[in-house]
Scaffold this motif. Structure first.
Motif, PDB file in Angstrom:
ATOM      1  N   ARG A 138       0.832  -1.212   0.000  1.00  0.00           N
ATOM      2  CA  ARG A 138       0.000   0.000   0.000  1.00  0.00           C
ATOM      3  C   ARG A 138       0.862   1.255   0.000  1.00  0.00           C
ATOM      4  O   ARG A 138       0.549   2.251  -0.659  1.00  0.00           O
ATOM      5  CB  ARG A 138      -0.930  -0.010   1.215  1.00  0.00           C
ATOM      6  CG  ARG A 138      -2.016   1.053   1.144  1.00  0.00           C
ATOM      7  CD  ARG A 138      -2.895   1.028   2.378  1.00  0.00           C
ATOM      8  NE  ARG A 138      -4.111   1.795   2.177  1.00  0.00           N
ATOM      9  CZ  ARG A 138      -4.191   3.120   2.249  1.00  0.00           C
ATOM     10  NH1 ARG A 138      -3.093   3.826   2.523  1.00  0.00           N
ATOM     11  NH2 ARG A 138      -5.329   3.745   2.041  1.00  0.00           N
ATOM     12  N   GLN A 139       1.953   1.203   0.745  1.00  0.00           N
ATOM     13  CA  GLN A 139       2.857   2.356   0.773  1.00  0.00           C
ATOM     14  C   GLN A 139       3.440   2.612  -0.610  1.00  0.00           C
ATOM     15  O   GLN A 139       3.535   3.759  -1.063  1.00  0.00           O
ATOM     16  CB  GLN A 139       3.982   2.104   1.787  1.00  0.00           C
ATOM     17  CG  GLN A 139       4.934   3.274   1.957  1.00  0.00           C
ATOM     18  CD  GLN A 139       5.977   3.013   3.029  1.00  0.00           C
ATOM     19  OE1 GLN A 139       5.978   1.950   3.650  1.00  0.00           O
ATOM     20  NE2 GLN A 139       6.858   3.966   3.248  1.00  0.00           N
ATOM     21  N   LEU A 140       3.805   1.534  -1.305  1.00  0.00           N
ATOM     22  CA  LEU A 140       4.332   1.692  -2.671  1.00  0.00           C
ATOM     23  C   LEU A 140       3.273   2.268  -3.601  1.00  0.00           C
ATOM     24  O   LEU A 140       3.560   3.121  -4.443  1.00  0.00           O
ATOM     25  CB  LEU A 140       4.807   0.334  -3.195  1.00  0.00           C
ATOM     26  CG  LEU A 140       6.069  -0.248  -2.553  1.00  0.00           C
ATOM     27  CD1 LEU A 140       6.288  -1.669  -3.040  1.00  0.00           C
ATOM     28  CD2 LEU A 140       7.281   0.617  -2.868  1.00  0.00           C
ATOM     29  N   GLN A 142       2.755   5.945  -2.926  1.00  0.00           N
ATOM     30  CA  GLN A 142       3.887   6.702  -3.474  1.00  0.00           C
ATOM     31  C   GLN A 142       3.758   6.818  -4.994  1.00  0.00           C
ATOM     32  O   GLN A 142       3.990   7.885  -5.576  1.00  0.00           O
ATOM     33  CB  GLN A 142       5.197   6.018  -3.107  1.00  0.00           C
ATOM     34  CG  GLN A 142       6.429   6.742  -3.655  1.00  0.00           C
ATOM     35  CD  GLN A 142       7.712   5.976  -3.391  1.00  0.00           C
ATOM     36  OE1 GLN A 142       7.682   4.906  -2.805  1.00  0.00           O
ATOM     37  NE2 GLN A 142       8.829   6.521  -3.831  1.00  0.00           N
ATOM     38  N   ALA A 143       3.363   5.718  -5.645  1.00  0.00           N
ATOM     39  CA  ALA A 143       3.239   5.745  -7.107  1.00  0.00           C
ATOM     40  C   ALA A 143       2.101   6.638  -7.566  1.00  0.00           C
ATOM     41  O   ALA A 143       2.108   7.113  -8.705  1.00  0.00           O
ATOM     42  CB  ALA A 143       3.027   4.321  -7.623  1.00  0.00           C
ATOM     43  N   ASN A 187     -12.951  -1.444 -10.867  1.00  0.00           N
ATOM     44  CA  ASN A 187     -11.986  -0.355 -11.026  1.00  0.00           C
ATOM     45  C   ASN A 187     -11.712  -0.138 -12.501  1.00  0.00           C
ATOM     46  O   ASN A 187     -11.774  -1.083 -13.304  1.00  0.00           O
ATOM     47  CB  ASN A 187     -10.689  -0.667 -10.266  1.00  0.00           C
ATOM     48  CG  ASN A 187     -10.037  -1.967 -10.734  1.00  0.00           C
ATOM     49  OD1 ASN A 187      -9.188  -1.955 -11.625  1.00  0.00           O
ATOM     50  ND2 ASN A 187     -10.450  -3.098 -10.145  1.00  0.00           N
ATOM     51  N   PRO A 188     -11.411   1.111 -12.884  1.00  0.00           N
ATOM     52  CA  PRO A 188     -11.175   1.419 -14.300  1.00  0.00           C
ATOM     53  C   PRO A 188     -10.013   0.650 -14.898  1.00  0.00           C
ATOM     54  O   PRO A 188      -9.992   0.408 -16.111  1.00  0.00           O
ATOM     55  CB  PRO A 188     -10.889   2.925 -14.290  1.00  0.00           C
ATOM     56  CG  PRO A 188     -11.545   3.428 -13.039  1.00  0.00           C
ATOM     57  CD  PRO A 188     -11.415   2.327 -12.041  1.00  0.00           C
ATOM     58  N   GLY A 241      -3.364   3.278 -12.369  1.00  0.00           N
ATOM     59  CA  GLY A 241      -3.165   1.976 -11.730  1.00  0.00           C
ATOM     60  C   GLY A 241      -2.861   2.079 -10.247  1.00  0.00           C
ATOM     61  O   GLY A 241      -3.279   1.228  -9.462  1.00  0.00           O
ATOM     62  N   ALA A 242      -2.140   3.119  -9.848  1.00  0.00           N
ATOM     63  CA  ALA A 242      -1.781   3.264  -8.437  1.00  0.00           C
ATOM     64  C   ALA A 242      -3.013   3.515  -7.577  1.00  0.00           C
ATOM     65  O   ALA A 242      -3.164   2.935  -6.495  1.00  0.00           O
ATOM     66  CB  ALA A 242      -0.775   4.400  -8.273  1.00  0.00           C
ATOM     67  N   GLU A 243      -3.914   4.390  -8.057  1.00  0.00           N
ATOM     68  CA  GLU A 243      -5.130   4.678  -7.288  1.00  0.00           C
ATOM     69  C   GLU A 243      -5.992   3.417  -7.146  1.00  0.00           C
ATOM     70  O   GLU A 243      -6.510   3.117  -6.065  1.00  0.00           O
ATOM     71  CB  GLU A 243      -5.941   5.786  -7.959  1.00  0.00           C
ATOM     72  CG  GLU A 243      -5.285   7.163  -7.916  1.00  0.00           C
ATOM     73  CD  GLU A 243      -4.272   7.361  -9.034  1.00  0.00           C
ATOM     74  OE1 GLU A 243      -3.965   6.378  -9.760  1.00  0.00           O
ATOM     75  OE2 GLU A 243      -3.771   8.493  -9.182  1.00  0.00           O
TER      76      GLU A 243
END
Length: 570
Positions: free
Chosen positions: A91-93, A96-97, A460-461, A477-479
């Motif tokens: 989740r942290q990665l 950050q992304a 998700n999209p 993708g990160a969201e």
């Protein structure tokens, strides 16, 4: 005086033997500590004592079984804790992304590489975690299910859900889930909006208000109305009729319109002022949805094909609800400035395996006692909108009319039922023998925690079906990854909660009950079988005294024949 039969001597000898046996019996009981050395001592008591001994032995083994099961669950909990830690790192990665302002492609690639390493670690734990040679987290100790059919998804099954037949449990949906909804009776147009539109929405203690009678909203709507008027007056052909500020405002309105079109609005122009009305309507919807989102309401605003406002709750089922009021009668609420509650939604209805089921939103749960008791599936299908050709009196095609698909077209009817799909379940829940009899056991299951089974069911999209599909390098993708990882963390949390609750409320409670029952059984057996030393010492002393007395009297009893012989000699 008789000499052939010495009745007194025979009596004393008999009594001596009796007292001697009592002395020997008491000595045996005192030396062995057992009051039931032979079956003849007390047949009924011996039978009960042996049954209690067998029961105590079973209870002792049950306690050991529970202890081993607790160790197994604690081992599984430790592995799940490791997976939870790795999800936190993932989740942290992802967070950050998601910071696009500072991330370049190389940074995203590095984050994706590290995330894939964490996914590999989770997969390794799921496939290799074991206790006593038995796999724990690969699904071989739980309930596994899969659905066949469109719009169907397996959610979970209970520990006592039976395995499905070869063909599977038939799923027959009789009504789809619906949402709490409120629909206006008149369309929102350039004309009906009048001097301004005010709408208030309440949901779950939260309030959102949109007022188009003031501020920038009022100015932009007035600009649209002005544009419409100029167009109707024929002034629209002159490109210099508007100031640059007006043109900028119109361009913003067009962008809002285009954004709403992309979001799937069903509105279509159908009158001379339809384009301008659509522009106003999409503008209002855009800002209304922003207000709803900013204030945390789970409500969305859309429009029908004929321009009426529609508000609906995000969640399906009969529990969610909201209230609405507006300053224009029948624009959304029937009366002006009067709060009106939404029409309630409806839970999905149907059967699983032919047994009765209860719906909760889009999820359908097979009721206890049915063929698939405890199984939970989700049906996301919804009737759609289709275009029906419109013909003139001569049979020529002049257009299309929107038509809402009825439930029967999607689900079938009573006369012509339609099976939406099948549920296949493999039951591999494990039992813990928690008592001394064969029917005293408790069931538990450990779910499959491979990455492909975590974070499922999140629309998700990016199209990620589970955390194993996450790609931080794609747009958005990160969201979406954050959403799936949060769901995966909830999945792991639910498993840890379940095994923790089973350990505390079932196994530890069973351990206490077994210990209490073992104490009671041992106490009962002791009273039946163990020697009461104080009582037996009194019995021994009494028997010894009586033996000594009978032995002394035996000698006296045999003096009488001698006296007779002496008389005969004289």
């Amino acid at each position: 005086m008789r000499i052939r039969h010495n009745a007194a001597g025979m009596s004393t000898l008999h009594n001596s033997r009796t007292h001697l046996n009592r002395v020997q019996n008491s000595i045996e009981k005192l030396s062995s500590g057992s009051a039931l050395s032979r079956a003849k001592d007390a047949p009924a008591d011996l039978y009960q004592a042996e049954m209690l001994r067998s029961q105590a032995s079973g209870l002792k083994q049950a306690a050991e079984n529970v202890e081993h099961s607790i160790s197994l669950l604690q081992t599984a909990g430790s592995f799940l804790g490791d997976i939870s830690s790795k999800l936190t790192q993932m989740r942290q990665l992802a967070v950050q992304a998601a910071n696009e302002a500072t991330n370049d492609p190389a940074t995203l690639e590095a984050n994706q590489y590290e995330l894939e390493l964490l996914l590999d670690s989770i997969l390794t734990i799921a496939e290799k975690a074991e206790f006593g040679g038995k796999k724990l987290l690969d699904g071989s100790m739980g309930v596994n299910g899969v659905t066949v059919g469109e719009n169907l998804r397996f959610i979970k099954a209970a520990k006592d859900t039976p395995s499905s037949p070869e063909k599977g449990f038939a799923i027959d949906i009789t009504h789809t889930a619906t949402r709490a909804t409120m629909v206006g009776k008149i369309p929102l147009t350039v004309t009906s909006i009048g001097d301004g539109f005010v709408i208030r929405v309440k949901e779950g203690g939260r309030l959102a208000v949109l007022d188009t009678r003031e501020g920038e909203l009022f100015q932009e709507i007035e600009m649209m109305k002005k544009r419409n008027q100029r167009k109707n007056d024929g002034e629209f052909e002159d490109p210099f009729n508007f100031s640059f500020a007006e043109e900028a405002g119109l361009e913003k309105s067009r962008q809002v319109d285009e954004n709403q079109r992309r979001k799937g609005s069903e509105s279509e122009p159908s009158s001379p002022n339809a384009e301008e009305s659509l522009e106003v309507r999409q503008f209002v919807l855009y800002h209304l949805n922003n207000k709803l989102a900013d204030n945390g309401l789970n409500v969305q605003a859309v429009s029908s094909h004929d321009g009426r406002l529609i508000l609906h709750h995000f969640d399906y089922g009969d529990k969610p609800k909201f209230q609405v009021s507006s300053n224009i009668p029948e624009m959304i609420s029937t009366e002006a400035n009067v709060w009106e509650e939404s029409a309630p939604g409806r839970n999905v209805e149907g059967t699983i395996g032919g047994g009765q089921s209860v719906g909760d939103g889009m999820q359908l749960t097979a009721m206890e006692g049915g063929p698939a008791q405890g199984a939970v599936i989700e049906f996301t299908g919804q009737p759609g909108s289709i275009k029906v050709p419109v013909l003139d009196p001569r049979g020529r095609h002049i257009g299309n009319e929107p038509f809402e698909e009825p439930q029967e077209m999607l689900l079938g009817s009573v006369d012509e039922p339609k099976i939406e799909g099948y549920l296949h379940i493999t039951q591999q829940s494990q039992s813990v023998q928690s008592g001394e009899s064969a029917n005293e056991y408790d069931l538990f299951s450990l779910s499959n925690v491979r990455p492909s089974k975590l974070g499922m069911g999140i629309v998700n999209p990016s199209g990620f079906r589970s955390i194993s599909d996450i790609d931080l390098t794609v747009k958005g993708g990160a969201e979406d990854a954050v959403l799936l990882i949060d769901e995966a963390s909830r999945d792991i949390g639910d498993i840890r909660l379940e095994i923790g609750s089973f350990e505390k409320n079932t196994l530890q409670r069973t351990m206490q009950n077994v210990e209490t029952e073992t104490l009671g059984v041992s106490s009962s057996r002791s009273r039946l079988q163990d020697t009461d030393s104080a009582k037996e010492m009194a019995n021994l002393t009494q028997a010894q005294i009586q033996l000594a007395t009978s032995q002394a009297l035996t000698g006296q009893a045999y003096q009488k024949p001698r006296q007779v012989m002496n008389l005969l000699k004289q």
